[in-house]
Motif scaffolding. Sequence first.
Motif, PDB file in Angstrom:
ATOM      1  N   SER A 132     -17.488  47.159  19.651  1.00 30.33           N
ATOM      2  CA  SER A 132     -16.638  46.656  20.722  1.00 30.33           C
ATOM      3  C   SER A 132     -16.494  45.156  20.569  1.00 30.33           C
ATOM      4  O   SER A 132     -17.205  44.520  19.790  1.00 30.33           O
ATOM      5  CB  SER A 132     -17.213  46.991  22.101  1.00 30.33           C
ATOM      6  OG  SER A 132     -18.397  46.254  22.352  1.00 30.33           O
ATOM      7  N   ASP A 148     -17.078  41.757  22.342  1.00 23.97           N
ATOM      8  CA  ASP A 148     -17.782  41.160  23.470  1.00 23.97           C
ATOM      9  C   ASP A 148     -16.768  40.452  24.361  1.00 23.97           C
ATOM     10  O   ASP A 148     -16.076  39.550  23.904  1.00 23.97           O
ATOM     11  CB  ASP A 148     -18.823  40.168  22.955  1.00 23.97           C
ATOM     12  CG  ASP A 148     -19.726  39.655  24.074  1.00 23.97           C
ATOM     13  OD1 ASP A 148     -20.929  39.571  23.837  1.00 23.97           O
ATOM     14  OD2 ASP A 148     -19.202  39.339  25.158  1.00 23.97           O
ATOM     15  N   PRO A 149     -16.677  40.829  25.627  1.00 23.56           N
ATOM     16  CA  PRO A 149     -15.644  40.263  26.505  1.00 23.56           C
ATOM     17  C   PRO A 149     -15.962  38.883  27.025  1.00 23.56           C
ATOM     18  O   PRO A 149     -15.165  38.297  27.731  1.00 23.56           O
ATOM     19  CB  PRO A 149     -15.597  41.281  27.648  1.00 23.56           C
ATOM     20  CG  PRO A 149     -16.998  41.795  27.724  1.00 23.56           C
ATOM     21  CD  PRO A 149     -17.503  41.838  26.310  1.00 23.56           C
ATOM     22  N   GLY A 150     -17.166  38.381  26.698  1.00 26.52           N
ATOM     23  CA  GLY A 150     -17.530  37.027  27.102  1.00 26.52           C
ATOM     24  C   GLY A 150     -17.529  36.825  28.600  1.00 26.52           C
ATOM     25  O   GLY A 150     -17.050  35.814  29.103  1.00 26.52           O
ATOM     26  N   GLY A 151     -18.037  37.816  29.323  1.00 27.79           N
ATOM     27  CA  GLY A 151     -18.146  37.673  30.761  1.00 27.79           C
ATOM     28  C   GLY A 151     -16.976  38.261  31.528  1.00 27.79           C
ATOM     29  O   GLY A 151     -17.028  38.361  32.747  1.00 27.79           O
ATOM     30  N   GLN A 152     -15.944  38.642  30.829  1.00 19.70           N
ATOM     31  CA  GLN A 152     -14.809  39.289  31.498  1.00 19.70           C
ATOM     32  C   GLN A 152     -15.066  40.799  31.610  1.00 19.70           C
ATOM     33  O   GLN A 152     -16.128  41.288  31.217  1.00 19.70           O
ATOM     34  CB  GLN A 152     -13.519  39.038  30.698  1.00 19.70           C
ATOM     35  CG  GLN A 152     -13.196  37.571  30.513  1.00 19.70           C
ATOM     36  CD  GLN A 152     -13.041  36.847  31.829  1.00 19.70           C
ATOM     37  OE1 GLN A 152     -12.335  37.302  32.714  1.00 19.70           O
ATOM     38  NE2 GLN A 152     -13.731  35.723  31.986  1.00 19.70           N
ATOM     39  N   ALA A 153     -14.101  41.509  32.147  1.00 24.09           N
ATOM     40  CA  ALA A 153     -14.274  42.962  32.308  1.00 24.09           C
ATOM     41  C   ALA A 153     -14.534  43.610  30.959  1.00 24.09           C
ATOM     42  O   ALA A 153     -13.872  43.295  29.969  1.00 24.09           O
ATOM     43  CB  ALA A 153     -13.024  43.570  32.934  1.00 24.09           C
ATOM     44  N   PRO A 154     -15.513  44.500  30.903  1.00 21.66           N
ATOM     45  CA  PRO A 154     -15.864  45.122  29.623  1.00 21.66           C
ATOM     46  C   PRO A 154     -14.688  45.862  29.010  1.00 21.66           C
ATOM     47  O   PRO A 154     -13.892  46.481  29.689  1.00 21.66           O
ATOM     48  CB  PRO A 154     -16.982  46.104  30.003  1.00 21.66           C
ATOM     49  CG  PRO A 154     -17.553  45.574  31.266  1.00 21.66           C
ATOM     50  CD  PRO A 154     -16.394  44.955  31.991  1.00 21.66           C
ATOM     51  N   THR A 155     -14.607  45.783  27.698  1.00 21.30           N
ATOM     52  CA  THR A 155     -13.617  46.564  26.958  1.00 21.30           C
ATOM     53  C   THR A 155     -14.283  47.834  26.452  1.00 21.30           C
ATOM     54  O   THR A 155     -15.494  47.973  26.504  1.00 21.30           O
ATOM     55  CB  THR A 155     -13.091  45.753  25.771  1.00 21.30           C
ATOM     56  OG1 THR A 155     -14.193  45.417  24.920  1.00 21.30           O
ATOM     57  CG2 THR A 155     -12.415  44.487  26.249  1.00 21.30           C
ATOM     58  N   GLU A 156     -13.453  48.724  25.956  1.00 18.03           N
ATOM     59  CA  GLU A 156     -14.016  50.002  25.532  1.00 18.03           C
ATOM     60  C   GLU A 156     -14.705  49.887  24.192  1.00 18.03           C
ATOM     61  O   GLU A 156     -14.428  48.990  23.406  1.00 18.03           O
ATOM     62  CB  GLU A 156     -12.921  51.073  25.453  1.00 18.03           C
ATOM     63  CG  GLU A 156     -11.851  50.805  24.417  1.00 18.03           C
ATOM     64  CD  GLU A 156     -10.670  50.067  25.018  1.00 18.03           C
ATOM     65  OE1 GLU A 156     -10.860  49.334  26.004  1.00 18.03           O
ATOM     66  OE2 GLU A 156      -9.558  50.241  24.487  1.00 18.03           O
ATOM     67  N   ALA A 157     -15.609  50.821  23.952  1.00 18.47           N
ATOM     68  CA  ALA A 157     -16.261  50.937  22.658  1.00 18.47           C
ATOM     69  C   ALA A 157     -15.520  51.971  21.823  1.00 18.47           C
ATOM     70  O   ALA A 157     -14.980  52.938  22.342  1.00 18.47           O
ATOM     71  CB  ALA A 157     -17.722  51.356  22.831  1.00 18.47           C
TER      72      ALA A 157
END
Lengths: 115, 116
Positions: B94, B96-105
């Motif tokens: 995935s 890493d969203p860096g603190g934003q909403a998680p992205t999908e794996a």
Amino acid sequence: GNSVTQMEGPVTLSEEAFLTINCTYTATGYPSLFWYVQYPGEGLQLLLKATKADDKGSNKGFEATYRKETTSFHLEKGSVQVSDSAVYFCALSLSSQGGSEKLVFGKGTKLTVNP
Amino acid sequence: ETGVTQTPRHLVMGMTNKKSLKCEQHLGHNAMYWYKQSAKKPLELMFVYNFKEQTENNSVPSRFSPECPNSSHLFLHLHTLQPEDSALYLCASSQDPGGQAPTEAFFGQGTRLTVV
């Protein structure tokens, strides 16, 4: 802790029947919610997702709405097909500053659709 | 084509063998994961790597040893396994969203491991 509870399977339906697979979650913070699907002999594929309350994820006729008040993310489809036969996983993910997200999965619900 | 490739697809090994599972992702992601999928149990997160650094080890026995030489490749080295280690091992990646909403794996197709 963070956890996901989804309805126990297996679920067996006839083609064109209505599908609901229940999913509820427990999380500290504000998770993103996902449904993954695993077809026989395959890895997991993302089916749909929602990142905040009241968001509706949809794909291939499947829908799920992020309900914060009931901590739920139930999967629905109005008319299932034989090709929908698979195992469905509900999952949540919490982001962390500077760290990787961690997906927490439910146990999975096996769906069989008969012609 | 998911962009995450795992080899081999199937592996049978004895309890005294040493083998390795390989995972490669072509998606430009910076985080990679190993999961274990056993019958009738939830998917278990084993290891997480972020920018090649291991950020999580979920109390996995030392007979499983991960290696991440770069952000595109992930290995799982196996040594002195037990029959109960037989399972489907899934690799995922995935961004890493860096603190934003998680992205999908994104998952590979898995390696079906049988320990005899």
